[in-house]
Design a protein around this motif. Structure first.
Motif, PDB file in Angstrom:
ATOM      1  N   ILE A   1       0.835  -1.203   0.000  1.00  0.00           N
ATOM      2  CA  ILE A   1       0.000   0.000   0.000  1.00  0.00           C
ATOM      3  C   ILE A   1       0.867   1.249   0.000  1.00  0.00           C
ATOM      4  O   ILE A   1       0.641   2.191  -0.776  1.00  0.00           O
TER       5      ILE A   1
ATOM      6  N   TRP B   1      -6.003   8.636   0.635  1.00  0.00           N
ATOM      7  CA  TRP B   1      -5.996   7.336  -0.053  1.00  0.00           C
ATOM      8  C   TRP B   1      -5.529   6.234   0.899  1.00  0.00           C
ATOM      9  O   TRP B   1      -6.107   5.145   0.918  1.00  0.00           O
TER      10      TRP B   1
ATOM     11  N   LYS C   1      -8.275   5.078   3.221  1.00  0.00           N
ATOM     12  CA  LYS C   1      -9.269   4.163   2.634  1.00  0.00           C
ATOM     13  C   LYS C   1      -8.777   2.720   2.613  1.00  0.00           C
ATOM     14  O   LYS C   1      -9.594   1.787   2.527  1.00  0.00           O
ATOM     15  N   ARG C   2      -7.453   2.526   2.697  1.00  0.00           N
ATOM     16  CA  ARG C   2      -6.896   1.171   2.647  1.00  0.00           C
ATOM     17  C   ARG C   2      -6.715   0.558   4.029  1.00  0.00           C
ATOM     18  O   ARG C   2      -6.467  -0.651   4.139  1.00  0.00           O
TER      19      ARG C   2
ATOM     20  N   GLU D   1      -8.549  -2.700   5.155  1.00  0.00           N
ATOM     21  CA  GLU D   1      -8.030  -3.987   4.674  1.00  0.00           C
ATOM     22  C   GLU D   1      -7.051  -4.582   5.681  1.00  0.00           C
ATOM     23  O   GLU D   1      -7.038  -5.798   5.910  1.00  0.00           O
TER      24      GLU D   1
END
Length: 521
Positions: free
Chosen positions: A175, A188, A191-192, A195
């Motif tokens: 990432i 950004w 948003k990861r 996970e």
């Protein structure tokens, strides 16, 4: 090693200079507080640091940690769009990813920080808690942070938990790599984060009670063991940093040169002692003051441009005869020749600022004007000192804002910002406090800025003779809400015995009037 006796205000001055230079933002302020973690508040343009005593090791090691922690916060200001709290797992993990992202980007600009980054990671290894001492899923989150940043974990994790951590780290590395390659930012990354949360199988709102690890006094390892720790971390980060010398990192010789300068400055300041300059004079001590609210950059730049000739030491003027002929001036009927005249300000000036309650309604503008004046005086290398007075709990207080032997800087600005407008105008009492010091210093000009008549005019007249007898030129600027009031105040001041009085109705005109006084003195 010599002990570092740095007042927090001196440390703040150094930190403010560095964080503004690193971040590229001149509006950032730094404060020092005994809190649970270093914080950067992006919306407030503020960085809150630990005091040096909160760090481990020698004074030099403490300074290196403080300096590198400050660098990371400056990089967050420069490259991050948000900083979440470390109190919960989601924010803790986002900030961990963001640390690696901004570090990688920033190292391309600040390559000299490589050794300091590894040094910080080496000390961080000592700071981080043993996983065996943590409970529940907090252990997994801390294990993720340790392995991702330091390349190993302290203590043990259950095999199933360790597999989760390794899988989460592989994804986290991908990432961050993608974010850097495609120039994605904090939003950004955010948003990861779910996970990674999913792989670790934790609640994103899981409380993280150890947002910073416990810190004990003294280095926990010997020098030899610490070098081994650095060596392990250097090998883990070798793909990013290249080959590094752990012994060289441990010594930190390049930063030590900077540190020696600080020791010398601390010794010099201690010898000249702000507190002993004048008996009865107080020094504002608060360091968590936002001085940016009284900084008017446009006014400062305008004044610097207006008086730049004084900076160069030469002024261009038109005369009746000379070597350089100005055709346009001749046609317009003015003096046709141009000549350069050498100019210099050798005047030493004392400035006294009235902070009685009558200025409360325009206190910020008043301080902006006086700060701009001080900035330009420093720019022109004029020798000056600044005092202010007000009343606290029915006692007259004279405050030292800037002594003559130190430069005007953000610490001086912080001192000015915290003086509150309160009380009457007890000029005679304040003059009595300053007279003993000025007898020995004998400045050329003593300038008083005030907006009212003194409480005891007769006493002021009497003291005026004392100042004049030792060769000090007494000047006063009276400022009022409009031209008529300003002229009335200036006339009243003239009757007190001042050698020169000026009237100002616009506070922003104060710096120009003072500078013109110096130019004609």
């Amino acid at each position: 090693m010599q002990s570092l006796h740095l007042r927090n205000d001196t440390l703040i001055e150094i930190a403010t200079f560095l964080v503004r230079r690193w971040s590229g933002k001149e509006s950032i302020i730094v404060s020092i507080s005994d809190q649970k973690e270093v914080q950067t508040k992006l919306k407030e343009n503020k960085v809150i640091m630990f005091p040096l005593e909160k760090y481990q090791g020698t004074d030099f090691q403490k300074y290196r940690q403080f300096r590198t922690a400050l660098w990371y916060e400056a990089m967050r200001i420069r490259y991050s769009s948000k900083i979440l709290s470390n109190d919960h797992a989601f924010g803790f993990i986002l900030n961990t990813l963001e640390t690696r992202r901004i570090e990688t980007i920033a190292r391309t600009v600040w390559q000299g920080m490589d050794d300091e980054i590894i040094f910080r990671y080496g000390v961080a290894w000592l700071y981080r808690p043993l996983l065996n001492t943590l409970y529940g899923n907090t252990r997994i989150v801390e294990g993720f942070a340790q392995y991702f940043l330091l390349g190993d974990i302290k203590g043990e994790l259950q095999p199933s938990a360790f597999e989760k951590v390794k899988k989460a780290i592989n994804l986290a590395s991908e990432i961050v790599k993608e974010a850097i390659e495609k120039k994605y930012g904090t939003d950004w990354l955010e948003k990861r984060v779910p996970e990674i949360i999913k792989i670790l199988e934790i609640d994103p709102l899981l409380t993280i009670p150890i947002s910073i690890p416990k810190i004990s006094s003294g280095m926990a390892l010997s020098e030899e063991e610490f070098v081994k720790t650095l060596n392990k971390i250097a090998k883990y980060r070798e793909d990013d940093f290249g080959e590094l010398d752990p012994q060289k990192i441990s010594e930190g010789k390049e930063v030590f040169e900077e540190f020696k300068v600080l020791l010398e400055e601390a010794k010099r300041t201690e010898n000249k002692g702000l507190s002993s300059e004048t008996i009865g004079i107080n020094i504002p001590t608060a360091t968590n003051v936002d001085e940016t609210k009284i900084i008017d950059i446009d006014l400062i730049n305008h004044l610097k441009a207006k008086f730049k000739e004084w900076k160069s030491g030469w002024k261009e003027e038109h005369v009746f005869s000379g070597d350089e002929f100005d055709e346009e001036s001749h046609i317009d009927g003015h003096k046709p020749f141009i000549s350069d005249r050498k100019i210099a300000i050798k005047t030493r000036i004392i400035i006294l600022l009235d902070h009685s309650s009558s200025i409360a309604s325009q206190e910020i503008q008043y301080k902006k004007a006086t700060l701009a004046l001080c900035e330009v005086l420093e720019y022109l290398k004029v020798k000056f000192s600044v005092y202010a007075f007000n009343t606290e709990q029915k006692h007259v207080i004279c405050w030292l804002i800037k002594p003559e032997n130190l430069k005007w800087n953000n610490i001086s600005a912080k001192r000015l910002a915290q003086i509150k407008a309160n009380g009457s105008t007890p000029l005679a009492e304040v003059y009595n406090m300053l007279l003993p010091s000025l007898r020995s210093k004998k400045p050329d000009i003593f300038l008083t800025l005030t907006d009212g008549e003194p409480s005891d005019p007769d006493a002021v007249r009497y003291l005026m003779r004392d100042f004049k007898s030792i060769g000090i030129k007494m000047v006063a600027i009276g400022f009022g809400p409009d031209t008529e009031d300003a002229i009335l105040i200036a006339n009243n001041l003239r009757r007190l015995g001042y050698e020169r009085t000026l009237a100002v109705s616009r506070l922003s005109d104060i710096p120009k009037r003072v500078l013109n006084v110096l130019g004609t003195s």
